[in-house]
Design an enzyme around this catalytic site. Structure first.
Site, PDB file in Angstrom:
ATOM      1  N   LYS A 267       2.237  -3.951   6.667  1.00 43.81           N
ATOM      2  CA  LYS A 267       2.646  -3.961   5.253  1.00 43.81           C
ATOM      3  C   LYS A 267       4.170  -3.806   5.136  1.00 43.81           C
ATOM      4  O   LYS A 267       4.823  -4.483   4.346  1.00 43.81           O
ATOM      5  CB  LYS A 267       1.945  -2.833   4.479  1.00 43.81           C
ATOM      6  CG  LYS A 267       0.435  -2.997   4.352  1.00 43.81           C
ATOM      7  CD  LYS A 267       0.063  -4.188   3.492  1.00 43.81           C
ATOM      8  CE  LYS A 267      -1.428  -4.381   3.363  1.00 43.81           C
ATOM      9  NZ  LYS A 267      -1.814  -5.670   2.789  1.00 43.81           N
TER      10      LYS A 267
ATOM     11  N   SER B 113       0.834  -1.199   0.000  1.00 43.44           N
ATOM     12  CA  SER B 113       0.000   0.000   0.000  1.00 43.44           C
ATOM     13  C   SER B 113       0.867   1.245   0.000  1.00 43.44           C
ATOM     14  O   SER B 113       1.983   1.244   0.541  1.00 43.44           O
ATOM     15  CB  SER B 113      -0.854  -0.018   1.269  1.00 43.44           C
ATOM     16  OG  SER B 113      -1.440   1.235   1.507  1.00 43.44           O
TER      17      SER B 113
ATOM     18  N   TYR C 191      -1.595  -1.209  10.880  1.00 38.09           N
ATOM     19  CA  TYR C 191      -1.888  -1.698   9.530  1.00 38.09           C
ATOM     20  C   TYR C 191      -0.692  -1.407   8.610  1.00 38.09           C
ATOM     21  O   TYR C 191      -0.173  -2.287   7.924  1.00 38.09           O
ATOM     22  CB  TYR C 191      -3.157  -1.033   8.973  1.00 38.09           C
ATOM     23  CG  TYR C 191      -3.330  -1.229   7.481  1.00 38.09           C
ATOM     24  CD1 TYR C 191      -3.669  -2.483   6.977  1.00 38.09           C
ATOM     25  CD2 TYR C 191      -3.121  -0.183   6.578  1.00 38.09           C
ATOM     26  CE1 TYR C 191      -3.805  -2.686   5.601  1.00 38.09           C
ATOM     27  CE2 TYR C 191      -3.259  -0.372   5.208  1.00 38.09           C
ATOM     28  CZ  TYR C 191      -3.601  -1.627   4.728  1.00 38.09           C
ATOM     29  OH  TYR C 191      -3.723  -1.821   3.372  1.00 38.09           O
TER      30      TYR C 191
HETATM   31  P1  NAD Z   1     -11.012  -6.894   1.300  1.00 34.11           P
HETATM   32  O1  NAD Z   1     -11.191  -6.895   2.772  1.00 34.11           O
HETATM   33  O2  NAD Z   1     -12.197  -6.646   0.445  1.00 34.11           O
HETATM   34  O3  NAD Z   1     -10.342  -8.270   0.836  1.00 34.11           O
HETATM   35  C1  NAD Z   1      -9.479  -9.013   1.669  1.00 34.11           C
HETATM   36  C2  NAD Z   1      -9.977 -10.454   1.641  1.00 34.11           C
HETATM   37  O4  NAD Z   1      -9.134 -11.259   2.446  1.00 34.11           O
HETATM   38  C3  NAD Z   1     -11.401 -10.598   2.192  1.00 34.11           C
HETATM   39  O5  NAD Z   1     -12.146 -11.366   1.272  1.00 34.11           O
HETATM   40  C4  NAD Z   1     -11.209 -11.357   3.517  1.00 34.11           C
HETATM   41  O6  NAD Z   1     -12.330 -12.163   3.811  1.00 34.11           O
HETATM   42  C5  NAD Z   1      -9.941 -12.142   3.225  1.00 34.11           C
HETATM   43  N1  NAD Z   1      -9.135 -12.484   4.394  1.00 34.11           N
HETATM   44  C6  NAD Z   1      -8.727 -11.661   5.390  1.00 34.11           C
HETATM   45  N2  NAD Z   1      -7.989 -12.342   6.281  1.00 34.11           N
HETATM   46  C7  NAD Z   1      -7.916 -13.627   5.850  1.00 34.11           C
HETATM   47  C8  NAD Z   1      -7.297 -14.798   6.342  1.00 34.11           C
HETATM   48  N3  NAD Z   1      -6.630 -14.792   7.490  1.00 34.11           N
HETATM   49  N4  NAD Z   1      -7.410 -15.929   5.633  1.00 34.11           N
HETATM   50  C9  NAD Z   1      -8.113 -15.960   4.473  1.00 34.11           C
HETATM   51  N5  NAD Z   1      -8.727 -14.883   3.955  1.00 34.11           N
HETATM   52  C10 NAD Z   1      -8.641 -13.720   4.647  1.00 34.11           C
HETATM   53  O7  NAD Z   1      -9.850  -5.847   0.970  1.00 34.11           O
HETATM   54  P2  NAD Z   1      -9.348  -5.300  -0.427  1.00 34.11           P
HETATM   55  O8  NAD Z   1      -9.686  -3.858  -0.470  1.00 34.11           O
HETATM   56  O9  NAD Z   1      -9.763  -6.175  -1.517  1.00 34.11           O
HETATM   57  O10 NAD Z   1      -7.777  -5.392  -0.193  1.00 34.11           O
HETATM   58  C11 NAD Z   1      -7.021  -6.489  -0.621  1.00 34.11           C
HETATM   59  C12 NAD Z   1      -5.582  -6.297  -0.174  1.00 34.11           C
HETATM   60  O11 NAD Z   1      -5.086  -5.061  -0.701  1.00 34.11           O
HETATM   61  C13 NAD Z   1      -5.410  -6.216   1.341  1.00 34.11           C
HETATM   62  O12 NAD Z   1      -4.211  -6.870   1.685  1.00 34.11           O
HETATM   63  C14 NAD Z   1      -5.282  -4.723   1.598  1.00 34.11           C
HETATM   64  O13 NAD Z   1      -4.524  -4.444   2.749  1.00 34.11           O
HETATM   65  C15 NAD Z   1      -4.558  -4.267   0.337  1.00 34.11           C
HETATM   66  N6  NAD Z   1      -4.792  -2.848   0.033  1.00 34.11           N
HETATM   67  C16 NAD Z   1      -6.081  -2.394  -0.086  1.00 34.11           C
HETATM   68  C17 NAD Z   1      -6.303  -1.051  -0.345  1.00 34.11           C
HETATM   69  C18 NAD Z   1      -7.711  -0.514  -0.465  1.00 34.11           C
HETATM   70  O14 NAD Z   1      -7.888   0.688  -0.391  1.00 34.11           O
HETATM   71  N7  NAD Z   1      -8.734  -1.330  -0.682  1.00 34.11           N
HETATM   72  C19 NAD Z   1      -5.215  -0.172  -0.481  1.00 34.11           C
HETATM   73  C20 NAD Z   1      -3.922  -0.674  -0.355  1.00 34.11           C
HETATM   74  C21 NAD Z   1      -3.719  -2.031  -0.100  1.00 34.11           C
HETATM   75  C1  UD1 Z   2      -6.832   5.323   3.971  1.00 34.33           C
HETATM   76  C2  UD1 Z   2      -5.853   4.808   4.999  1.00 34.33           C
HETATM   77  C3  UD1 Z   2      -4.659   4.210   4.281  1.00 34.33           C
HETATM   78  C4  UD1 Z   2      -5.115   3.108   3.329  1.00 34.33           C
HETATM   79  C5  UD1 Z   2      -6.126   3.716   2.352  1.00 34.33           C
HETATM   80  C6  UD1 Z   2      -6.691   2.730   1.399  1.00 34.33           C
HETATM   81  C7  UD1 Z   2      -6.188   6.245   6.952  1.00 34.33           C
HETATM   82  C8  UD1 Z   2      -5.578   7.284   7.828  1.00 34.33           C
HETATM   83  N1  UD1 Z   2      -5.457   5.893   5.876  1.00 34.33           N
HETATM   84  O1  UD1 Z   2      -6.154   6.260   3.203  1.00 34.33           O
HETATM   85  O2  UD1 Z   2      -3.743   3.665   5.200  1.00 34.33           O
HETATM   86  O3  UD1 Z   2      -4.019   2.578   2.631  1.00 34.33           O
HETATM   87  O4  UD1 Z   2      -7.216   4.276   3.116  1.00 34.33           O
HETATM   88  O5  UD1 Z   2      -7.478   1.791   2.078  1.00 34.33           O
HETATM   89  O6  UD1 Z   2      -7.257   5.722   7.239  1.00 34.33           O
HETATM   90  N2  UD1 Z   2     -12.217  11.679   3.652  1.00 34.33           N
HETATM   91  C9  UD1 Z   2     -13.192  12.563   4.038  1.00 34.33           C
HETATM   92  N3  UD1 Z   2     -14.353  12.056   4.578  1.00 34.33           N
HETATM   93  C10 UD1 Z   2     -14.558  10.719   4.747  1.00 34.33           C
HETATM   94  C11 UD1 Z   2     -13.551   9.816   4.339  1.00 34.33           C
HETATM   95  C12 UD1 Z   2     -12.378  10.335   3.815  1.00 34.33           C
HETATM   96  O7  UD1 Z   2     -13.043  13.763   3.896  1.00 34.33           O
HETATM   97  O8  UD1 Z   2     -15.637  10.329   5.252  1.00 34.33           O
HETATM   98  C13 UD1 Z   2     -10.983  12.209   3.042  1.00 34.33           C
HETATM   99  C14 UD1 Z   2      -9.703  11.869   3.789  1.00 34.33           C
HETATM  100  O9  UD1 Z   2      -9.431  12.824   4.770  1.00 34.33           O
HETATM  101  C15 UD1 Z   2      -8.684  11.826   2.644  1.00 34.33           C
HETATM  102  C16 UD1 Z   2      -9.490  11.346   1.444  1.00 34.33           C
HETATM  103  O10 UD1 Z   2     -10.849  11.595   1.767  1.00 34.33           O
HETATM  104  O11 UD1 Z   2      -8.223  13.128   2.377  1.00 34.33           O
HETATM  105  C17 UD1 Z   2      -9.329   9.868   1.173  1.00 34.33           C
HETATM  106  O12 UD1 Z   2      -9.602   9.131   2.357  1.00 34.33           O
HETATM  107  P1  UD1 Z   2      -9.642   7.522   2.383  1.00 34.33           P
HETATM  108  O13 UD1 Z   2     -10.544   7.042   1.315  1.00 34.33           O
HETATM  109  O14 UD1 Z   2      -9.952   7.102   3.779  1.00 34.33           O
HETATM  110  O15 UD1 Z   2      -8.184   7.090   1.972  1.00 34.33           O
HETATM  111  P2  UD1 Z   2      -6.773   7.535   2.611  1.00 34.33           P
HETATM  112  O16 UD1 Z   2      -6.912   8.498   3.699  1.00 34.33           O
HETATM  113  O17 UD1 Z   2      -5.885   7.899   1.488  1.00 34.33           O
END
Ligand code: NAD
Ligand code: UD1
Length: 340
Positions: free
Chosen positions: A152, A124, A148
């Site tokens: 990572k 991330s 979190y």
């Molecule tokens: P998500 O929660 O929708 O998907 C994660 C999946 O992993 C879920 O289906 C959950 O049931 C499964 N899971 C969790 N723990 C498990 C375990 N111990 N064993 C088996 N399955 C398990 O999240 P996502 O948004 O699809 O994210 C996927 C990956 O990408 C995650 O590692 C997350 O940290 C990373 N990531 C997500 C974002 C984002 O904004 N969505 C940003 C950066 C990184």
């Molecule tokens: C958040 C996480 C980051 C993670 C990323 C993707 C935090 C502090 N950071 O990032 O670690 O990798 O999600 O899952 O939680 N915002 C509002 N109102 C809201 C929600 C968000 O104004 O109700 C603003 C936030 O202040 C930010 C932007 O929208 O400026 C994006 O927020 P968000 O979607 O939560 O993502 P990140 O903060 O980038």
């Protein structure tokens, strides 16, 4: 070639399954459904007209994983499984370290035992902490401000150490910026539990009437309009980055660390405006105090992804908002049939 997709029923995993199948890969989805529903995979099956092998289990459980490797010959793993809520990670750090770090460790042990040494890991942009400047390059200093993010960072380090010990591993660390949007069918998308933490699901639920009003966290940042700026990336573009990483990973002779972002930042108010235009809905908002731990501005330099993967994001903010809205309006309760 068969790919094990851990966390494949989740938001990014389910979208990636579609592109993997389209690219001709066989897959097996492994998930414990702690943050997902089997319905997401049923819908991917409908989109693709194919049955998807699905094994329920936990990455921390060697027996669960062994069952998968005994049943299928796995050539590579895309490792999405993990917990991802920043606030929750502060309250329950041990759960995050157990699930994310220990889970990845067990997964790597089982992979090695079965001679599978290719892994694409979901990292991330959070590993850059508060960057001193933007756009963010992969060689920028790393830091974490919450469990979190630290999970990572630790996993990245663990995978690098693994490679140092055994150069036959193929490892790609993909650092995602802010994934939003949904598959164009509007049948799969992001389905957060409870009140969404992230901006897009909150806006979409406000537009549909599930939430009354969006709180904009701070309007006094040093940005274009004072609100936070992020690099929003369409989840299908992100999914495509995984397929490109798999296609190329055999040509890599080191651990590859790659940003997946568009290179363009949008403020909260800009996203709000784009969403209103895409949905035709007015989204009420109020300015609230800054959210603890937030940074002003974060967007990627995506040049390395283009150079090494031949990948760049194709979809703009309007398409991201349109696709988010199609998913939200077709599925006001996500994968649940009702609010109850
Ligand atoms: P998500 O929660 O929708 O998907 C994660 C999946 O992993 C879920 O289906 C959950 O049931 C499964 N899971 C969790 N723990 C498990 C375990 N111990 N064993 C088996 N399955 C398990 O999240 P996502 O948004 O699809 O994210 C996927 C990956 O990408 C995650 O590692 C997350 O940290 C990373 N990531 C997500 C974002 C984002 O904004 N969505 C940003 C950066 C990184
Ligand atoms: C958040 C996480 C980051 C993670 C990323 C993707 C935090 C502090 N950071 O990032 O670690 O990798 O999600 O899952 O939680 N915002 C509002 N109102 C809201 C929600 C968000 O104004 O109700 C603003 C936030 O202040 C930010 C932007 O929208 O400026 C994006 O927020 P968000 O979607 O939560 O993502 P990140 O903060 O980038």
């Amino acid at each position: 070639m068969r790919i094990l997709v851990t966390g494949g029923a989740g938001y990014i995993g389910s979208h990636t399954c579609i592109l993997l199948l389209e690219a001709g890969y066989d897959i097996v989805v492994f998930d414990n459904f702690c943050n997902a529903s089997k319905e997401s995979i049923s819908r991917v099956e409908k989109i693709m007209g194919k049955t998807i092998p699905l094994m329920e289990g936990d990455i921390r459980n060697k027996e669960d994983l062994n069952r998968v490797f005994e049943r299928y010959t796995i050539d590579a793993v895309i490792h999405f499984a993990g917990l991802k809520a920043v606030g929750e990670s502060v309250e329950k750090p041990l759960e995050y370290y157990d699930n994310n770090i220990y889970g990845t460790l067990v997964l790597c042990q089982v992979m090695a035992a079965h001679g599978c040494k290719s892994i694409v890991f979901s990292s991330s942009a959070t590993v850059y902490g508060d960057p001193h400047t933007t756009p963010i390059r992969e060689d920028f200093p790393l830091s974490a401000t919450n469990p979190y993010g630290r999970s990572k960072l630790f996993i990245e380090e663990m995978l690098r150490d693994l490679y140092v010990s055994d150069k036959t591993w193929k490892i790609v660390l993909l650092r995602y910026f802010n994934p939003i949007g949904a598959h164009e069918s509007g049948t799969i998308g992001e389905d957060p539990n409870g009140i969404p933490n992230n901006l897009l699901p909150f806006i979409a639920q406000t537009a549909i009437g599930t939430r009354a009003c969006l709180s904009v966290f701070g309007d006094d940042y040093n940005t274009v309009d004072g609100t936070g700026v992020r690099d929003y990336i369409h989840v299908m573009d992100l999914a495509d980055g995984h397929v490109k990483a798999l296609d190329k990973m055999n040509t890599f002779s080191e651990v590859m660390t790659i940003n997946l972002g568009t290179g363009k930042g949008y403020s909260v108010l800009e996203v709000l405006k784009a969403f209103e235009a895409a949905s035709g809905k007015k989204v009420p908002y109020t300015i609230a105090p800054r959210r603890a731990g937030d940074i002003a501005e974060c967007f990627a330099d995506p040049a390395y992804a283009k150079a090494v993967l031949g990948w760049e994001a194709q979809r703009g903010i309007d398409e991201m908002c349109k696709d988010s809205w199609r998913w939200q309006s077709n599925n006001p309760n996500g994968y649940k049939e009702s609010n109850s």
